[in-house]
Design a protein around this motif. Structure first.
Motif, PDB file in Angstrom:
ATOM      1  N   UNK A   1      -5.831   8.845  -2.094  1.00  0.00           N
ATOM      2  CA  UNK A   1      -6.417   7.532  -1.842  1.00  0.00           C
ATOM      3  C   UNK A   1      -6.766   6.790  -3.131  1.00  0.00           C
ATOM      4  N   UNK A   2      -7.140   7.516  -4.173  1.00  0.00           N
ATOM      5  CA  UNK A   2      -7.559   6.856  -5.405  1.00  0.00           C
ATOM      6  C   UNK A   2      -6.379   6.336  -6.202  1.00  0.00           C
ATOM      7  N   UNK A   3      -5.261   7.037  -6.147  1.00  0.00           N
ATOM      8  CA  UNK A   3      -4.101   6.633  -6.949  1.00  0.00           C
ATOM      9  C   UNK A   3      -3.108   5.781  -6.169  1.00  0.00           C
ATOM     10  N   UNK A   4      -2.744   6.214  -4.978  1.00  0.00           N
ATOM     11  CA  UNK A   4      -1.612   5.624  -4.258  1.00  0.00           C
ATOM     12  C   UNK A   4      -1.962   4.280  -3.630  1.00  0.00           C
ATOM     13  N   UNK A   5      -0.932   3.495  -3.403  1.00  0.00           N
ATOM     14  CA  UNK A   5      -1.116   2.165  -2.802  1.00  0.00           C
ATOM     15  C   UNK A   5      -1.687   2.282  -1.398  1.00  0.00           C
ATOM     16  N   UNK A   6      -2.335   1.202  -0.950  1.00  0.00           N
ATOM     17  CA  UNK A   6      -2.887   1.167   0.398  1.00  0.00           C
ATOM     18  C   UNK A   6      -1.769   1.411   1.407  1.00  0.00           C
ATOM     19  N   UNK A   7      -1.861   2.424   2.246  1.00  0.00           N
ATOM     20  CA  UNK A   7      -0.796   2.685   3.221  1.00  0.00           C
ATOM     21  C   UNK A   7      -0.776   1.615   4.305  1.00  0.00           C
ATOM     22  N   UNK A   8       0.363   1.471   4.945  1.00  0.00           N
ATOM     23  CA  UNK A   8       0.513   0.435   5.968  1.00  0.00           C
ATOM     24  C   UNK A   8      -0.436   0.659   7.130  1.00  0.00           C
ATOM     25  N   UNK A   9      -0.727   1.927   7.456  1.00  0.00           N
ATOM     26  CA  UNK A   9      -1.629   2.196   8.577  1.00  0.00           C
ATOM     27  C   UNK A   9      -3.055   1.719   8.309  1.00  0.00           C
ATOM     28  N   UNK A  10      -3.389   1.479   7.055  1.00  0.00           N
ATOM     29  CA  UNK A  10      -4.735   1.025   6.720  1.00  0.00           C
ATOM     30  C   UNK A  10      -4.913  -0.474   6.899  1.00  0.00           C
ATOM     31  N   UNK A  11      -3.804  -1.207   6.996  1.00  0.00           N
ATOM     32  CA  UNK A  11      -3.896  -2.671   7.042  1.00  0.00           C
ATOM     33  C   UNK A  11      -3.215  -3.308   8.243  1.00  0.00           C
ATOM     34  N   UNK A  12      -2.411  -2.562   8.984  1.00  0.00           N
ATOM     35  CA  UNK A  12      -1.671  -3.137  10.097  1.00  0.00           C
ATOM     36  C   UNK A  12      -2.623  -3.681  11.165  1.00  0.00           C
TER      37      UNK A  12
END
Length: 842
Positions: free
Chosen positions: A725-736
């Protein structure tokens, strides 16, 4: 009501003690048994406990003249029964002693004593520990009782997680092959190529001169892989089959990694970027290579472009409550580097210990780094958290010498990790207070009153009454005294000097600032005098801003920022006659960096991190709801750890959504599903607030950590969810906006992550840096149609079982499908190195 049978046998076999009865030495052999009778005692948030003392010796055990001390994480309610009384001493220390009605115990006789404690006792961490005996005739000497033994237990009043619950929880994860080119944390872009690059002991590292340190780091990794360092050259690459560290125009920690059959090229604009490119390269090395130094490694061809989401990716380790040796701290830095964390928040002092040698104040480690008996805190601190009576024993006692800490700083710098020191003040400061008391006594005895008072941290006339969250009654500095600021300034300069000598970066010092309870300073003549003399101060609550304003000026004068816990940015006010903490706008523009932990559902501050960020404070998200790694993995008596902040497995840091954690919060502090209206009326994070979220942090407090293995068990694999979570981009499931689709995307992402852990990361952790003692989840087990079904949390781990009631070993049968439910079936999960989980059975 079914009783909750828990037997904790404290066996004292042939313990020699001195009972000055008739001037003869008495050999005592006793057994002290503790058990939990039930939770939900009297249908309240309490537990009922029982202590039984049995005399196993050849002579009678006296009915008076002794006291038994022990630590306990549960608040014991003062109780008198059966001729005994239990009382609180200070902190987590309690005492049990005979009163009127107590009788001597004849050979083989027993006496039992029942007492209630506040809260539920859900696992072994709630049991009394560190138990020892003191004779009245020799009050300065304590005698260790043997370690706690745990019996079998169950309790119908608590819904513990069962093996069937495990099975249901694991069932959503299905095996999927992990691609050869798989990197964790997930990069921005990874495109697999064709072919492989051959890496061996002759592979030369060609480097731009500015990346010499990183080239040397990579070269030394060859010792673990091939038994020798890799050659390094600052010339231009002149042949194929080499690794090239190349400078480009990328910003910050971004990097590019290109692997082909002919060469490996890592490009970045900064040394940090090159270092993280090296970590991604290492992520592709097969796990077994860290065990067996084979001749060559085949690295899959790939093109990687990557950069971190947050510039601050931190782990906080508490070494104050229980200490960790230097060797273990270096291993933690290796672990952090592998998963691209770049900050170690080092909580090195607290009520229970001061763990770094300070040149100006030897007393801080001469007194403040020791725990044991006696309890007067003159030469050592009390034996909190199971320390027992003998000072000087790890992990309760111990500290880093100046040179130790310099070596840790340099090791961290080589791995692009900044160590952020925390000087816990003005509360949680008992170790410092008592150490400076020792200094005071020393100079007073020499007749040097001026020097004695120079660094005193308490008002000797203070009559304030208070009790902290950890039940201390004397752990807060008197912020009205000039000597406190003289001390703080000298400590800051000592810290700055150590960092300078180490050549290590220091941009901020964490000054603590949490859990100063009501009642503090109210009975202090010094505080009353300051409030009367200073027109900006109205009451003791204003001393908070007075203190941190002065401390911040010290830091700013040295080019440093002030970091602190969330309370630094809060102020007390009244609402309907009740004291309430609100965001303090007065300090929002001062550049404070706040580590905000309090966001638990049901506690009233669910939106506190967002409110502080929206107000202008720089916020490091450190949520107890998801990132407190000292919380027990799940509600099970066999799982160690606290649970006041819920239960935390690797999925919690993984599914945490930094900019909208309301969306994916699933459990409250009791581990129950959150209600639909849990965040009704709470503040959302604004776009301005997002600009003030500077990073994420995982935290491991050490009250229950008694060894290096305990630390690793509680941190791993949780740390990997944090890293993702700290490094990787915001996943699509977090914003859909399509919640059904988001659920499907999350399930697929979690499946990918769980498979990567089981097939790639955990096997690597079996061997990397000597191997880590991560938690191995036990198998899930379910009875269905006369057959036993089993599964694992992380595909790639192996289940082995027996059907004759014996303990499973590496040679036991491997589970491949449903088995007949005949007899006693026992099973364990096994790792690639042969370690195993605890046993489960049908």
């Amino acid at each position: 009501m079914m009783r909750f049978f828990v037997a904790f046998f404290l066996l004292l076999l042939c313990m020699t003690s001195f009972c000055q009865k008739k001037n003869t030495e008495t050999l005592v052999s006793i057994e002290l048994q503790w058990r939990l009778i039930t939770n939900n005692y009297n249908k309240e948030f309490k537990a009922l406990n029982e202590l039984t003392l049995t005399n196993l010796g050849k002579k009678e055990f006296p009915g008076n003249g002794w006291t038994i001390y022990f630590s306990c994480s549960r608040e014991a309610i003062p109780t008198t029964a059966s001729g005994w009384r239990i009382e609180h001493v200070n902190g987590d220390l309690y005492k049990l002693f005979p009163v009127a009605g107590s009788v001597a115990l004849k050979k083989g006789a027993s006496v039992s004593f029942q007492y209630p404690t506040v809260g539920y006792s859900l696992n072994h961490s709630a049991a009394p520990n560190g138990i020892y005996l003191v004779w009245d005739s020799n009050p300065e000497k304590g005698y260790n009782l043997a370690s706690v033994k745990h019996g079998q237990f169950s309790d119908t009043t608590i819904a513990y997680k069962s093996t069937e619950d495990f099975y249901i929880n694991y069932a959503s994860v299905k095996y999927e092959a992990t691609p050869g080119a798989a990197i964790l944390p997930t990069p921005v872009s990874l495109i697999s190529g064709t072919g492989n690059f051959k890496l061996d002991a002759q592979t030369t590292i060609f480097t731009d001169p500015v990346f010499g340190s990183e080239a040397n780091y990579l070269s030394k990794q060859g010792l673990s892989l091939f038994g020798k360092t890799l050659p390094v050259s600052s010339a231009s690459p002149d042949r194929e089959g080499t690794i090239h560290l190349k400078k480009n125009n990328l910003k910050g920690e971004a990097y590019e990694l290109s692997i082909s059959a002919n060469a490996v090229v890592i490009s970045a604009g900064t040394s940090a970027g090159i270092f993280y490119g090296i970590q991604s390269l290492q992520s592709l090395i097969p796990a077994v290579q860290w065990k067996n130094k084979t001749g060559s490694i085949q690295l899959p061809a790939a093109e990687v472009k990557d950069a971190p989401r947050f510039g601050f990716r931190s782990l906080m380790i508490d070494i104050a409550r229980n200490f960790q040796p230097k060797k273990e701290m270096l291993r933690m830095l290796d672990l952090m580097a592998m998963y691209k964390l770049n900050a170690l928040h080092l909580h090195f002092n607290d009520d229970e210990g001061w763990r770094i040698e300070m040149p100006s104040f030897p007393e801080l480690t001469q007194v403040g780094a020791l725990r044991g008996h006696p309890l007067n805190s003159k030469n050592n601190l009390p034996p909190s958290y199971g320390a027992g009576p003998i000072p000087g024993k790890l992990p309760a006692s111990g500290f880093y010498s100046r040179q130790d800490f310099i070596e840790i700083l340099q090791y961290a710098k080589e791995r692009h990790i900044q160590i952020i020191p925390e000087i816990e003040t003005p509360g949680h400061a008992r170790a410092a207070i008592k150490s400076m008391d020792a200094r005071y006594r020393k100079f007073m005895a020499e007749g040097n009153r001026e020097e004695a008072l120079k660094y005193l941290l308490r008002d000797t006339m203070d009559q304030s009454k208070y009790s902290t969250a950890q039940a201390w009654t004397d752990n807060v500095m008197c912020v009205a005294m000039p000597s406190v600021y003289t001390f703080i300034e000298r400590i800051i300069d000592d810290v700055v000097g150590i960092y300078k000598e180490a050549g290590a970066p220091l941009t901020t010092i964490h000054m603590g600032g949490d859990e100063v309870p009501a009642g503090v300073w109210e009975g202090s003549p010094r505080c009353k005098a300051l409030i009367a003399a200073d027109p900006t101060l109205e009451n003791v609550d204003d001393l908070w801003y007075y203190y941190f304003t002065r401390v911040q000026k010290m830091l700013v004068a040295r080019g440093l920022e002030l970091s602190g816990w969330e309370e630094v940015g809060m102020r007390k006010t009244k609402l309907h006659g009740q004291t309430k903490l609100i965001v303090n706008p007065r300090l929002a523009n001062e550049g404070y960096r706040l580590h905000v932990w309090n966001n638990m559902v049901g506690w009233g501050n669910e939106d506190l991190p967002y409110r502080l960020a929206n107000a202008g404070y720089k916020v490091i998200l450190s949520p107890v709801s998801n990132n407190y790694f000292d919380m027990s993995y799940l509600r099970s008596p066999q799982e160690p750890g606290y649970y006041w902040g819920g239960f935390t497995d690797v999925d919690k840091p993984f599914y945490f959504i930094p900019y909208d954690y309301f969306r994916n919060t699933k459990e409250d502090a009791a581990g129950n599903p959150v209600k639909a209206d849990a965040f009704a009326g709470k503040d959302r994070l604004t776009d301005f607030g997002k600009s003030n979220i500077i990073g994420l942090q995982g935290l491991i407090w050490s009250e229950t950590l008694r060894s290096e293995a305990n630390l690793e068990y509680m941190i791993l694999p949780k740390l990997l969810g944090l890293a993702e979570r700290a490094w990787s981009a915001d996943p699509e499931w977090a914003t859909s906006s399509d919640y059904e689709k988001a659920g499907e995307l999350y399930a697929a992402d979690w499946n990918r992550f769980a498979n990567r852990l089981g097939q790639q990361e955990l096997p690597k952790l079996d061997y990397y840096a000597g191997g880590f003692a991560y938690r191995i989840p036990p198998p899930g087990m379910k009875l269905e149609n006369g057959k036993v079904l089993m599964n694992v949390q992380f595909p790639g781990l192996v289940i082995r079982y027996t059907t004759d009631g014996s303990e499973p070993t590496e040679k036991s049968m491997e589970y491949t499908g449903p088995i007949e439910a005949n007899g006693i079936i026992k099973a364990k999960t096994f790792t690639s190195s042969g370690r195993s989980s605890r046993t489960v059975s049908n």
